[in-house]
Design a protein around this motif. Structure first.
Motif, short mmCIF file in Angstrom:
data_model
loop_
_atom_site.label_atom_id
_atom_site.label_comp_id
_atom_site.label_asym_id
_atom_site.label_seq_id
_atom_site.Cartn_x
_atom_site.Cartn_y
_atom_site.Cartn_z
N TRP A 1 42.08 40.90 40.26
CA TRP A 1 42.43 40.57 38.89
C TRP A 1 41.57 41.36 37.87
O TRP A 1 42.26 41.78 36.79
CB TRP A 1 42.87 39.55 38.69
CG TRP A 1 44.13 38.75 39.55
CD1 TRP A 1 43.93 37.95 40.61
CD2 TRP A 1 45.37 39.09 39.34
NE1 TRP A 1 45.21 37.57 41.19
CE2 TRP A 1 45.93 38.60 40.49
CE3 TRP A 1 46.21 39.99 38.65
CZ2 TRP A 1 47.28 38.66 40.73
CZ3 TRP A 1 47.64 40.31 38.80
CH2 TRP A 1 48.05 39.34 39.94
N ALA A 2 40.40 41.47 38.13
CA ALA A 2 39.38 42.00 36.89
C ALA A 2 39.65 43.37 36.91
O ALA A 2 39.95 44.07 35.75
CB ALA A 2 38.06 41.72 37.38
N ALA A 3 39.86 44.18 38.03
CA ALA A 3 40.18 45.60 37.93
C ALA A 3 41.55 45.71 37.19
O ALA A 3 41.85 46.60 36.63
CB ALA A 3 40.15 46.05 39.61
N ILE A 4 42.62 44.85 37.60
CA ILE A 4 43.93 45.12 36.84
C ILE A 4 43.90 44.75 35.57
O ILE A 4 44.48 45.61 34.87
CB ILE A 4 44.76 44.11 37.74
CG1 ILE A 4 45.10 44.49 39.20
CG2 ILE A 4 46.25 43.88 37.16
CD1 ILE A 4 45.80 43.46 39.91
N ASP A 5 43.23 43.76 35.14
CA ASP A 5 42.81 43.55 33.72
C ASP A 5 42.29 44.50 33.00
O ASP A 5 42.71 45.42 31.88
CB ASP A 5 41.99 42.28 33.33
CG ASP A 5 42.86 41.03 33.74
OD1 ASP A 5 44.00 41.05 33.93
OD2 ASP A 5 42.19 39.93 33.77
#
Length: 118
Positions: free
Chosen positions: A50-54
């Motif tokens: 999710w950090a990479a997606i954000d």
């Protein structure tokens, strides 16, 4: 209509890569906790970063001007707030406050992104 983000994954079938459509994220700059949980429930075989997606959402579409460097830092802050909220088990007031702060930050970033592209 309008800017939308879609979550996809590359899978290998018989030695060939194929794109697998997971769903639409809409015109968001980060993914809500409930939406994350829904994706994880629908696709238990996948691990979501999710950090990479954000960060990818904060950068915007490839054809648009990139956000200023400080927007990337705010994306990290927002992701950290959401992670902290998710770990606030049994402390509903804390989870709610952290999610509200992350939502405010998302909206602020969305407005800044529109200012940058003008």
């Amino acid at each position: 209509r309008g800017p939308n983000a879609h979550l996809m994954v590359t899978v290998w079938v018989e030695g060939k890569s194929r794109q697998r459509y997971l769903g639409s994220l809409g015109g968001v700059y980060s993914v809500q906790t409930a939406t994350r949980a829904a994706f994880e429930a629908r696709h238990p075989d996948l691990v979501f970063d999710w950090a990479a997606i954000d960060h990818a959402l904060a950068a915007g579409p490839p054809a648009t001007p990139s956000l200023p460097a400080d927007a990337w830092d705010w994306a990290t802050v927002e992701h950290t707030l959401r992670t902290w909220a998710a770990s606030s088990e049994g402390r509903e007031w804390e989870r709610s406050a952290l999610e509200t702060a992350a939502d405010v930050l998302r909206e602020w970033r969305a407005g800044r992104e529109q200012e940058v592209t003008k």
